[in-house]
Design an enzyme around this catalytic site. Structure first.
Site, PDB file in Angstrom:
ATOM      1  CB  CYS A 101      20.092   4.372  -4.747  1.00  0.00           C
ATOM      2  SG  CYS A 101      18.948   2.975  -4.780  1.00  0.00           S
ATOM      3  CE  LYS A 160      15.961   6.486  -1.328  1.00  0.00           C
ATOM      4  NZ  LYS A 160      16.015   5.297  -0.451  1.00  0.00           N
ATOM      5  CG  ASP A 187      14.073  -2.470   4.426  1.00  0.00           C
ATOM      6  OD1 ASP A 187      14.513  -1.307   4.370  1.00  0.00           O
ATOM      7  OD2 ASP A 187      14.703  -3.419   4.914  1.00  0.00           O
ATOM      8  CG  ASP A 218      -3.450   7.228 -12.163  1.00  0.00           C
ATOM      9  OD1 ASP A 218      -2.549   7.738 -12.859  1.00  0.00           O
ATOM     10  OD2 ASP A 218      -4.641   7.154 -12.522  1.00  0.00           O
ATOM     11  CG  ASP A 229      -7.862   4.325 -10.795  1.00  0.00           C
ATOM     12  OD1 ASP A 229      -8.691   4.749 -11.615  1.00  0.00           O
ATOM     13  OD2 ASP A 229      -6.637   4.439 -10.956  1.00  0.00           O
ATOM     14  N   GLY A 253       6.887   4.750   0.990  1.00  0.00           N
ATOM     15  CA  GLY A 253       7.077   5.319  -0.326  1.00  0.00           C
ATOM     16  C   GLY A 253       8.533   5.488  -0.686  1.00  0.00           C
ATOM     17  CB  THR A 264      11.902  10.908  -2.096  1.00  0.00           C
ATOM     18  OG1 THR A 264      13.122  10.525  -1.459  1.00  0.00           O
ATOM     19  CG2 THR A 264      10.780  10.999  -1.083  1.00  0.00           C
TER      20      THR A 264
END
Length: 716
Positions: free
Chosen positions: A384, A387, A419, A435, A458, A508, A510
């Protein structure tokens, strides 16, 4: 940040490619991927040079320099914020700026065609040349060296029945009397009608004829008119608050640095050199190039700058389109074939520096002291700890478009900031896919767009639409503002495409990594019956919506072997959504569907055939290919996945197709954001292709038919 790919900036790029400066990222922004060399334009018009000989391909040159290349046009600059506004892109941040855009046409709203910018003039000239007819009248306004050369070049290639006239207030101002006399004779001998003292006050269209008026009352009528006159400054320069001269050109000192902003440089026609007024001529942009490159490097390193001194007398070489040229410098002038050979030697030598680039070794980077302050610690944590920081991430998310409307539409109860995303799901089927990949293009915004198109395929290939997306973004280690900027631009590109498809970005993750990369997890739902690879029946036509070749073009781009027009065509194909194809395919009874991606056409077609228990006859000549893809494959260029993908071709039998046929090998070319491969009833195939083309899929084609038994590939 380099705005414009002019004669000075191409030298900056080459200089940084020959000697990189660790800790610095160059970005080139240019509306056109090819920059023309103005000194060779008349020779091209006269037929002495082809199109590629007079253009510098900025894509490979930027790659050589280690620079990002963004094909766009700057519309505004905010020096206080250090940002650029680009056409069709989000804002771009800069620390240092250099401007070498050339200048805008000096004629506002002209009747006729300005010769600058050259990229817009050349297509128009080709139209005029191909449509030339007896009795037609071509007029050029402007008696400088460029106007004289172009008039002589036009006279050489146009039919004798077409008249060419040159209108000018004064012929060759600044040149000596002998040079003027030599060129007057050349114009007369070639049959160019010269009207001197013709100061144009108005040009208007009278039906299909142009009427040009002069101060003294004279008038001239023409069918086509070209302006080879003075230039004007781009309006965004003055609007940005930069110091300018009275005409609005960016005022610079003897170091080519802005008089008002110490982190801004300029060169070429767009610049006004304090204390050294000179005519707008490419010769000065060429001579400013080495000094500009040196001063950009010195400024970044905190070293003293180098002065530029513009020569008062300079050599002018003017081609006469008959295998001769006139040389003029100060009071001296000469005319002959040797002068033309001399001019060709100088021009070709200049262009070779940017068209034939050396292979350079990459030494270990050593940062200059002035660049160390903003650089990150190279000892980085994993887990982590890798990040991105909370502050830059929060700033990026705040700049992205609000997802509230889409969240409400799709029942997203909790999204970005929690979260995990929470979605209310009605009874029914969900489509889930993930993907992504590392960046293969310089423009982070464009990369984000293409990644989103690829990932959405997809869901589309299952006959559905997207609902929500999660992103996993990796940004390479750089100074924090640069990491933030790349993350924002990449996500902004992805969100633009997702939102166009009604998909909300709901969360998401990072992290830092070796390269810029993006992955998307898409949740979707089917629009009617779920489509898949099984369902193909004998007699069904196989339809492909996009051309093949993205893999080989991207591989060539990495090796500096793909011309920018080929690369841009591939990127445009990747950034085209397949969504409009889906309702067309459903309306024509689609039975099986998949998207063509990493395994290539052969791999994905094989999956469809196995799932359906069918054979196939594929017609190689019908398979659409991107421009240049076959030539690159024939030249030995291939993606790193090509060898693995070729194994899928072993299942196909080639009837009269050679194993080294580039088209055969392209069946294994891995595609990024490729087209859809659909099986539709054979009797509805032609109507389906026609409807797909009407929906924007210009390359859509029937490439074969399902059958019982063998998997065959024929030429036709």
């Amino acid at each position: 940040m380099l705005i414009g790919g002019g004669h000075s900036h191409v030298q900056v790029l080459r200089a940084f490619g020959m000697r990189p400066l660790p800790g610095v990222r160059l970005t080139l922004i240019s509306r056109e991927p090819f920059t023309p060399y103005s000194g060779m334009l008349p020779g091209h018009v006269a037929g002495d040079y082809d199109w590629r000989e007079i253009h510098i391909d900025l894509g490979p040159l930027a790659t050589f320099a280690g620079a990002r290349f963004i094909s766009s046009e700057v519309t505004a600059v905010d020096p206080a914020a250090g940002t650029l506004e680009l056409d069709g892109h989000p804002p771009l941040r800069y620390d240092w700026l250099s401007v070498n855009t050339g200048a805008a046409p000096g004629v506002t709203d002209p009747v006729g065609e300005p010769v600058k910018p050259i990229g817009r003039f050349l297509p128009r000239w080709s139209e005029v040349l191909s449509a030339a007819r007896p009795g037609q009248r071509i007029a050029l306004v402007g008696g400088g060296a460029g106007g004289v050369e172009l008039a002589l070049a036009a006279r050489r290639v146009l039919p004798a029945s077409v008249s060419v006239q040159l209108l000018t207030d004064a012929l060759l101002p600044g040149q000596n009397g002998r040079a003027r006399r030599l060129l007057e004779r050349a114009l007369a001998a070639a049959g160019v009608a010269l009207e001197q003292g013709f100061r144009v006050t108005q040009a208007r269209r009278d039906g299909e004829v142009l009427e040009i008026s002069a101060v003294d009352g004279r008038r001239c009528r023409a069918d086509e008119l070209f302006w080879v006159t003075g230039v004007a400054a781009p309006p965004w320069i003055r609007a940005a608050g930069f110091a300018t001269d009275d005409a609005g050109f960016l005022a610079v000192d003897e170091y080519l640095r802005s008089l008002s902003h110490a982190n801004v440089f300029a060169a070429g026609d767009v610049a006004a050199l304090r204390g050294q007024p000179r005519p707008k001529s490419g010769v000065f942009a060429v001579r400013e190039g080495p000094v500009l490159a040196d001063n950009v490097r010195r400024a970044l390193q905190g070293r003293p700058l180098r002065r530029f001194r513009a020569q008062r007398r300079f050599l002018t070489l003017i081609g006469t389109a008959d295998g001769r040229a006139v040389a003029s410098r100060g009071p001296l002038a000469a005319h002959g074939r040797w002068v033309w050979r001399w001019k060709q030697h100088i021009d070709r030598r200049f262009m070779r520096r940017f068209q034939v680039l050396p292979e350079m070794a990459e030494p270990a980077p050593v940062l200059a002291p002035a660049l160390r302050a903003g650089s990150p610690d190279t000892m980085r944590c994993g887990g982590c700890g890798a990040k991105l920081g909370a502050d830059p991430l929060r700033r990026v998310l705040a700049r992205l478009p609000s997802q509230g409307e889409l969240e409400r539409r799709h029942g997203v109860r909790l999204g970005i900031g929690d979260d995990a995303a929470a979605l209310h799901v009605e009874p029914g089927e969900l489509l889930l896919t993930v993907d992504g990949f590392r960046s293969f293009v310089d423009d982070a915004y464009q990369f984000g767009r293409i990644t989103a198109q690829h990932c959405l395929n997809d869901v589309l290939a299952m006959g559905g639409h997207g609902i929500a997306a999660l992103a996993h973004a990796t940004v390479p280690l750089m100074a924090e503002p640069m990491m933030e900027d790349d993350l924002y631009r990449m996500l902004a590109g992805a969100v633009a495409v997702l939102n166009d498809h009604g998909v909300a970005l709901v969360g998401g993750h990072t992290s830092e990594g070796a390269e810029l990369s993006l992955s998307l997890t898409i949740t979707g739902a089917p629009d009617g019956a779920v489509l898949g690879k099984r369902g193909l029946e004998p007699g069904d036509a196989l339809i492909l919506t996009k051309a093949l070749g993205t893999g080989v073009v991207l591989a060539a781009h990495m090796r500096r072997r793909a011309s920018s027009d080929r690369l841009q065509a591939a990127l445009a194909a990747m950034d085209q959504s397949n969504a409009p194809a889906l309702p067309v395919l459903r309306a024509h009874g689609v039975r099986a569907l998949t998207d063509v991606t990493g395994f290539g056409l052969a791999g994905h077609l094989g999956e469809m055939l196995r799932a359906s228990g069918c054979g196939v006859t594929l017609h190689l000549a019908a398979v659409p290919l991107l421009p240049g893809a076959a030539a690159l494959m024939a030249a030995g260029v291939a993606s790193s996945l090509q060898t693995n993908n070729l194994q899928a071709l072993a299942d196909f039998h080639g009837d009269g197709v050679a194993a080294d046929d580039a088209r055969w090998r392209l069946l294994a070319d891995p595609q990024t954001a490729g087209g859809l491969l659909a099986g539709v009833p054979g009797d509805r195939a032609d109507a389906c292709v026609e409807a797909l083309r009407a929906a924007g899929f210009a390359d859509a084609a029937v490439i074969g038919y399902a059958q019982q038994g063998a998997w065959r590939v024929r030429d036709r």
